[in-house]
Design a protein around this motif. Structure first.
Motif: not given
Lengths: 120, 120
Positions: B28-51
DNA sequence: GGGATAGTTAGGCACATGCCTAAGCATGTG
DNA sequence: CACATGCTTAGGCATGTGCCTAACTATCCC
């Protein structure tokens, strides 16, 4: 295993995990606030809470494991002190986030300015 | 029921509970960090995670319930944005703590100074 | 209209969390 | 030495958490 997407290793830092976790409970946050006023014993800290002592002591253990407090025992009395470095680490993490979204807003501002200039 | 020992209602604020809880997880902290760079979709956000996606979506729900992010659905795509106010609330809480322990150190400094003056 | 894409819902599992009581230990005091 | 005080340890319980898979729904595109 999640890969790093943010800056540095801070975001995956287990220490930040445990510090944020420790602070996610109102009882523990109040302990941190009290210790900001100076060291205190287990009994001093427990007094304001309507909670069994072993339950309260568990909260102190969580705080100590996260590094937010340290303790020292003299005789039968254990005294706790605030350790400020973990709070500074939270502050650093927040500053990085703020810089990030502020930078984005600045870029948006510049873009809007350019668009307005083009419409003259 | 615990009684207030700190300043204001901030320390018992359920909102702070959930914000700190949301940030206690590295994903969740990494998601917050990513969104600090701008909006993103669910798929965009999920991509870096092996989950698995439903697991990841639960993290987004935790973030949204805490108020750290907001989302908006258009067609089949849901876009997330950072909401900075909860991070500002964390910052405010930290500033109060820092002021508190800094004040204590200043008082200690003054005391030591007085003791030294008395020894002259 | 059928298949692809994006995301949601449901249920399960192992473990963690936050409280409790009971009992015990170490230290201090009269 | 007996009692009080400060704290620790052990075990229990109800609930929450963080992951999984399976199945489903809504939207888009060829």
């Amino acid at each position: 295993m999640p890969k790093h997407v943010g800056e540095g290793s801070g975001s995956t830092d287990a220490a930040l995990d445990s510090v944020f976790h420790a602070l996610s409970d109102p009882t523990r946050r109040q302990v941190v606030e009290r210790l900001g006023q100076g060291p205190a014993t287990t009994s001093d800290l427990a007094r304001p809470f309507d909670m069994a002592l072993p339950s309260f002591t568990q909260h102190l253990h969580v705080l100590e494991r996260s590094g937010l407090v340290t303790s020292e025992k003299k005789g039968r009395v254990r005294t706790y002190r605030l350790a400020t470095q973990p709070l500074e680490r939270v502050d650093t993490w927040l500053a990085v986030q703020r810089a990030r979204w502020t930078r984005r807003l600045d870029q948006l501002d510049a873009l809007l300015y350019d668009l307005k200039e083009q419409q003259r």
